[in-house]
Scaffold this motif. Structure first.
Motif, mmCIF file in Angstrom:
data_model
loop_
_atom_site.group_PDB
_atom_site.id
_atom_site.type_symbol
_atom_site.label_atom_id
_atom_site.label_comp_id
_atom_site.label_asym_id
_atom_site.label_seq_id
_atom_site.Cartn_x
_atom_site.Cartn_y
_atom_site.Cartn_z
ATOM 1 N N UNK A 1 0.810 -1.208 0.000
ATOM 2 C CA UNK A 1 0.000 0.000 0.000
ATOM 3 C C UNK A 1 0.854 1.274 0.000
ATOM 4 N N UNK A 2 1.999 1.230 0.641
ATOM 5 C CA UNK A 2 2.861 2.406 0.677
ATOM 6 C C UNK A 2 3.346 2.770 -0.727
ATOM 7 N N UNK A 3 3.693 1.761 -1.519
ATOM 8 C CA UNK A 3 4.144 2.019 -2.890
ATOM 9 C C UNK A 3 3.030 2.645 -3.720
ATOM 10 N N UNK A 4 1.798 2.222 -3.495
ATOM 11 C CA UNK A 4 0.676 2.816 -4.216
ATOM 12 C C UNK A 4 0.529 4.291 -3.862
ATOM 13 N N UNK A 5 0.677 4.611 -2.586
ATOM 14 C CA UNK A 5 0.595 6.015 -2.171
ATOM 15 C C UNK A 5 1.726 6.831 -2.792
ATOM 16 N N UNK A 6 2.929 6.244 -2.836
ATOM 17 C CA UNK A 6 4.060 6.946 -3.450
ATOM 18 C C UNK A 6 3.796 7.204 -4.930
ATOM 19 N N UNK A 7 3.256 6.202 -5.610
ATOM 20 C CA UNK A 7 2.943 6.358 -7.036
ATOM 21 C C UNK A 7 1.885 7.429 -7.237
ATOM 22 N N UNK A 8 0.830 7.385 -6.432
ATOM 23 C CA UNK A 8 -0.236 8.379 -6.553
ATOM 24 C C UNK A 8 0.303 9.782 -6.281
ATOM 25 N N UNK A 9 1.155 9.908 -5.284
ATOM 26 C CA UNK A 9 1.735 11.204 -4.950
ATOM 27 C C UNK A 9 2.645 11.703 -6.061
ATOM 28 N N UNK A 10 3.370 10.795 -6.703
ATOM 29 C CA UNK A 10 4.237 11.189 -7.813
ATOM 30 C C UNK A 10 3.420 11.715 -8.987
ATOM 31 N N UNK A 11 2.232 11.143 -9.186
ATOM 32 C CA UNK A 11 1.361 11.581 -10.276
ATOM 33 C C UNK A 11 0.698 12.908 -9.936
ATOM 34 N N UNK A 12 0.169 12.990 -8.727
ATOM 35 C CA UNK A 12 -0.506 14.211 -8.277
ATOM 36 C C UNK A 12 -0.320 14.329 -6.768
ATOM 37 N N UNK A 13 0.514 15.257 -6.314
ATOM 38 C CA UNK A 13 0.790 15.379 -4.881
ATOM 39 C C UNK A 13 -0.451 15.637 -4.018
ATOM 40 N N UNK A 14 -1.505 16.164 -4.601
ATOM 41 C CA UNK A 14 -2.704 16.475 -3.824
ATOM 42 C C UNK A 14 -3.681 15.306 -3.741
ATOM 43 N N UNK A 15 -3.415 14.231 -4.451
ATOM 44 C CA UNK A 15 -4.378 13.119 -4.501
ATOM 45 C C UNK A 15 -4.294 12.274 -3.233
ATOM 46 N N UNK A 16 -5.455 11.784 -2.831
ATOM 47 C CA UNK A 16 -5.532 10.874 -1.692
ATOM 48 C C UNK A 16 -6.285 9.640 -2.145
ATOM 49 N N UNK A 17 -5.809 8.476 -1.716
ATOM 50 C CA UNK A 17 -6.464 7.224 -2.071
ATOM 51 C C UNK A 17 -7.340 6.749 -0.918
ATOM 52 N N UNK A 18 -8.572 6.414 -1.248
ATOM 53 C CA UNK A 18 -9.436 5.820 -0.233
ATOM 54 C C UNK A 18 -8.933 4.416 0.063
ATOM 55 N N UNK A 19 -9.147 3.918 1.256
ATOM 56 C CA UNK A 19 -8.695 2.560 1.590
ATOM 57 C C UNK A 19 -9.253 1.491 0.638
ATOM 58 N N UNK A 20 -10.511 1.644 0.242
ATOM 59 C CA UNK A 20 -11.095 0.666 -0.688
ATOM 60 C C UNK A 20 -10.401 0.730 -2.056
ATOM 61 N N UNK A 21 -10.075 1.941 -2.506
ATOM 62 C CA UNK A 21 -9.380 2.092 -3.784
ATOM 63 C C UNK A 21 -7.983 1.487 -3.705
ATOM 64 N N UNK A 22 -7.305 1.697 -2.584
ATOM 65 C CA UNK A 22 -5.983 1.088 -2.391
ATOM 66 C C UNK A 22 -6.077 -0.426 -2.478
ATOM 67 N N UNK A 23 -7.100 -0.974 -1.826
ATOM 68 C CA UNK A 23 -7.251 -2.428 -1.806
ATOM 69 C C UNK A 23 -7.531 -2.979 -3.203
ATOM 70 N N UNK A 24 -8.364 -2.292 -3.956
ATOM 71 C CA UNK A 24 -8.662 -2.731 -5.327
ATOM 72 C C UNK A 24 -7.397 -2.705 -6.179
#
Length: 107
Positions: A1-24
């Motif tokens: 999950x941490x890598x997913x957050x890093x990837x999302x942040x690299x794409x858009x620093x303001x984006x937040x992933x919901x826990x369900x979206x992370x799991x999917x």
């Protein structure tokens, strides 16, 4: 999950992933890796090896997902470009397509 957050942040620093979206996303990534690895292991076994090599993973990616990673595996042995053969259509399929085209031209 941490890598997913890093990837999302690299794409858009303001984006937040919901826990369900992370799991999917995690489930999809796990399935992808599992399928590619299983097929690559079958390819290694088919060529008589008990060692999974880069060429096995590359071929699995090409066959399953039509993904080609340039520069991967080419240093050990030049990989041939896998080209998909055009599908041979049955006569019934060709006839149906002719009927569809004919009906579309009348409209």
């Amino acid at each position: 999950p941490e890598r997913l957050r890093e990837l999302a942040t690299a794409i858009d620093p303001a984006i937040r992933l919901e826990p369900d979206a992370e799991q999917v996303l995690q489930d999809v990534a796990d399935d992808f890796v599992e399928n590619v690895a299983a097929f690559a292991c079958q390819l290694a076994s088919h060529r008589g090896s008990r060692t999974l090599e880069t060429q096995d993973v590359q071929l699995a990616l090409e066959k399953l997902w039509d993904i080609r990673l340039p520069g991967i595996g080419e240093s050990s042995a030049e990989l041939r470009l896998i080209q998909r053969r055009p599908q041979a259509h049955s006569d019934a399929y060709k006839q149906r397509m002719q009927l569809v085209r004919k009906s579309q031209s009348k409209v």
